[in-house]
Design an enzyme around this catalytic site. Structure first.
Site, mmCIF file in Angstrom:
data_model
loop_
_atom_site.group_PDB
_atom_site.id
_atom_site.type_symbol
_atom_site.label_atom_id
_atom_site.label_comp_id
_atom_site.label_asym_id
_atom_site.label_seq_id
_atom_site.Cartn_x
_atom_site.Cartn_y
_atom_site.Cartn_z
ATOM 1 N N TYR A 79 59.059 17.293 61.577
ATOM 2 C CA TYR A 79 59.149 15.849 61.812
ATOM 3 C C TYR A 79 60.615 15.495 62.067
ATOM 4 O O TYR A 79 61.496 15.994 61.352
ATOM 5 C CB TYR A 79 58.626 15.098 60.576
ATOM 6 N N ASN A 199 38.865 2.760 65.421
ATOM 7 C CA ASN A 199 38.319 2.820 64.059
ATOM 8 C C ASN A 199 39.314 3.447 63.076
ATOM 9 O O ASN A 199 38.991 3.668 61.915
ATOM 10 C CB ASN A 199 37.012 3.633 64.065
ATOM 11 N N SER A 200 40.545 3.721 63.550
ATOM 12 C CA SER A 200 41.579 4.275 62.659
ATOM 13 C C SER A 200 42.179 3.155 61.807
ATOM 14 O O SER A 200 41.896 1.968 62.018
ATOM 15 C CB SER A 200 42.682 4.914 63.502
ATOM 16 N N VAL A 324 57.590 3.075 64.279
ATOM 17 C CA VAL A 324 58.034 1.988 63.399
ATOM 18 C C VAL A 324 59.336 2.359 62.685
ATOM 19 O O VAL A 324 60.199 1.513 62.462
ATOM 20 C CB VAL A 324 56.894 1.611 62.407
ATOM 21 N N LYS A 381 42.662 8.760 53.080
ATOM 22 C CA LYS A 381 44.066 8.657 52.707
ATOM 23 C C LYS A 381 44.194 8.685 51.185
ATOM 24 O O LYS A 381 43.533 7.926 50.478
ATOM 25 C CB LYS A 381 44.641 7.356 53.270
#
Lengths: 386, 386
Positions: A79, A199-200, A324, A381
């Protein structure tokens, strides 16, 4: 000239040994090398001295912190945004604490700190704070205040934030709100946005927020046996204007239907949100009107974004990225403003959060807890509460 | 009350018959239906009355007009920008005149026209003028003045424009200049742009213009047996900084070399120009620095633009389209300013035009002439001179 007498040293040591009675034993989930979370994460236990707090610092207690896919990518070393590895927790080898989102409660504030008082809720000002830990000492500027439920009720709000809402406010809701509002002016009551991954978690936030802003939404979701049920739920529970399958998204014939819906509102599809890539991104881009913008914030299909040349040249469609983290890194004012808006909607009961699978830390081994939750990520989650 | 006596009519008719002696017989290459140029183009012959010119109108004589690929796409009906089909040339069936670029000379100006005088050179203000014709009558506002060679020399310039330079100024040079200057601030002496199609007409203009602006260029050209020769020519004759093959463009290893070149200048590759698409566009986009922009103005491979998701999200690379027609349609000031700059460079001998295959119209059948040139298009850009 007055000089500090030499005897202050032994006295100071004596005082310190008394103060050390006021210690918090903290745990953090740390890694010093990158690799699979199951292999490289471990628990580091350390002491936080409740006395001798720097004037500008605060001591915080974690209320909850979730596991996001990007947290795992950080641990794996794949990342681009990475926490600094330091020896600040008293280790010889530099290490980083995992996690980026989290909800904290203020335990104690330094003598100069005015923005917090004991009991306040807070979230990290920036990413890479290291939220997988029981407690932390940090500069007050590293945290932003979030009204806690008592404060919300005292302010006359309908309700306060839940722990889940607070602990997961910084990524998905802000992503959805900023993509819808920060780039393109969508006219309330007329214009549309289209998104795949409807739908996420981000997709559902985007749908709800567009409804609150009066914007029409066209959500593309994967073909599935219970499509009608899911589509109905997105419309009824989240306020989606239209929901279509990826097959319909890819169908040139079905395009006439979409055009009819858009024409009825007298608006345009000015914005596309793409978290899938591949042919889904192509079909999303094709539905945009002249000068439309597609924002890519994910690539669930592992396929690149594919854009017909003619869309670029003749329809002036632009394809850009949204992250973001990068957008808010140097714009705390925007972060605060956006967060305030989301909090307001939560307090008014106008916004549903995405449910997490919550597991309460039992005080045993923290890394073991997180690793178990990570291995359960397919079930939803994961949120560790304290 | 005075009334026009009835005998004015026969007199007017008589006058008109005298005036008709001052007529120009014009030819235009027209089409009423879309299709292959060889099938649908024909010659329309009509008369232009040199007298009775409207006060705001001008009569112009064509000096040259080229054949661009987009002209052919217009005739085929597959181009989004289309000339209006009208009966203005005295036909029963509405028809359009082919061609978009061209150089004209002013033959006569209406009594109110101050921006032109006889002998001036001019190019169409907008596209879709219909430049495949010997003469035209139009509103003075439909033409923009271009200094003719005598005027350039009288102004103390080193040289005047050639007919080819004037007739081909509106598309390729403006495209190259505007892509390099209108979107991204490239720092002279440091920054770079990368382009595929580096040996194309626009590519060569972009290379030369970047050199004039002090910008470094990295041109990608197709692999070919005489690569070294072509690369050397682009460097020596056009001022290219670096020239690489598509194979090198696609090679991850070769990327280190590119990074070295860029590092040496202390700049960044901030802009990419793509006229190929497919994996070439991917490789161009990969070489952009953080926040880079890729402008797509063509798709020679007939493959779409392909962008890895991570470039969008983590490098904030944006992919947009460029179409000179759309950009300049409502910004004549920008068109004039850009054209002035190109003219200045031509007059100073600092810019090479792209050679055309020139054929002089012999006064016979105009459509036959253009159709023959169209069928020769593979030998190079065709320019009909008059």
């Amino acid at each position: 000239m007055f000089r500090t007498p030499t005897f202050t040293r032994p006295i100071a040591t004596a005082v310190k040994s008394i103060q050390s009675l006021r210690m918090i034993t903290a745990q953090a989930v740390v890694f010093s090398d990158h690799g699979e979370p199951g292999d490289v994460l471990s628990t580091h236990t350390y002491e936080i001295n409740e006395e001798n707090l720097d004037a500008n610092s605060i001591i915080i207690k974690t209320l909850a912190s979730p596991i996001n896919p990007s947290d795992l990518n950080q641990v794996q070393g794949v990342y681009p945004s990475q926490p600094e590895k330091t020896t600040a927790l008293g280790t010889e080898k530099p290490l980083a604490v995992g996690g980026n989102e989290g909800l904290f409660q203020i335990l104690k504030v330094g003598s100069n700190v005015t923005k917090f008082k004991e009991g306040d809720w807070a979230v990290p000002t920036s990413v890479n704070f290291g939220t997988w830990r029981t407690h932390a000492v940090c500069d007050a500027e590293q945290m932003m205040k979030l009204r806690n439920p008592e404060q919300s009720l005292a302010d006359g709000k309908k309700q306060g934030l839940t722990v889940n809402q607070g602990a997961t406010i910084c990524v998905n809701p802000l992503t959805a709100y900023l993509m819808l509002t920060h780039y393109v002016k969508l006219t309330s009551g007329k214009d549309w946005f289209i998104q795949n991954g409807g739908n996420s978690a981000v997709g559902k936030f985007a749908t709800q927020i567009s409804r609150l802003l009066g914007i029409n939404s066209l959500s593309v979701i994967r073909d599935r046996p219970n499509f009608d049920e899911v589509a109905e739920n997105l419309k009824k529970e989240y306020g989606a204007t239209q929901v279509i399958t990826e097959e319909q998204n890819n169908s040139r014939d079905f395009n006439a239907e979409v055009k009819k819906w858009v024409k009825e509102t007298g608006g345009e599809i000015k914005l596309g949100l793409n978290c899938v890539g591949g042919k889904s991104s192509t079909a999303v881009a094709r539905k945009l009107g002249q000068n439309g913008l597609m924002l890519t914030y994910g690539g669930m299909s592992f396929q690149p974004v594919i854009l017909p040349t003619s869309l670029h040249i003749f329809k002036n469609v632009t394809s850009a990225g949204f992250w973001v983290t990068a957008l808010l890194k140097n714009d705390l004012e925007l972060k605060q403003k956006t967060m305030d808006k989301i909090v307001e909607w939560y307090e008014e009961g106008q916004l549903k959060d995405a449910a997490s699978v919550e597991t309460k830390f039992d005080g045993s081994d923290l890394a073991k807890f997180y690793k178990e939750a990570i291995s359960n990520s397919k079930e939803g989650k994961q949120l560790i509460t304290y």
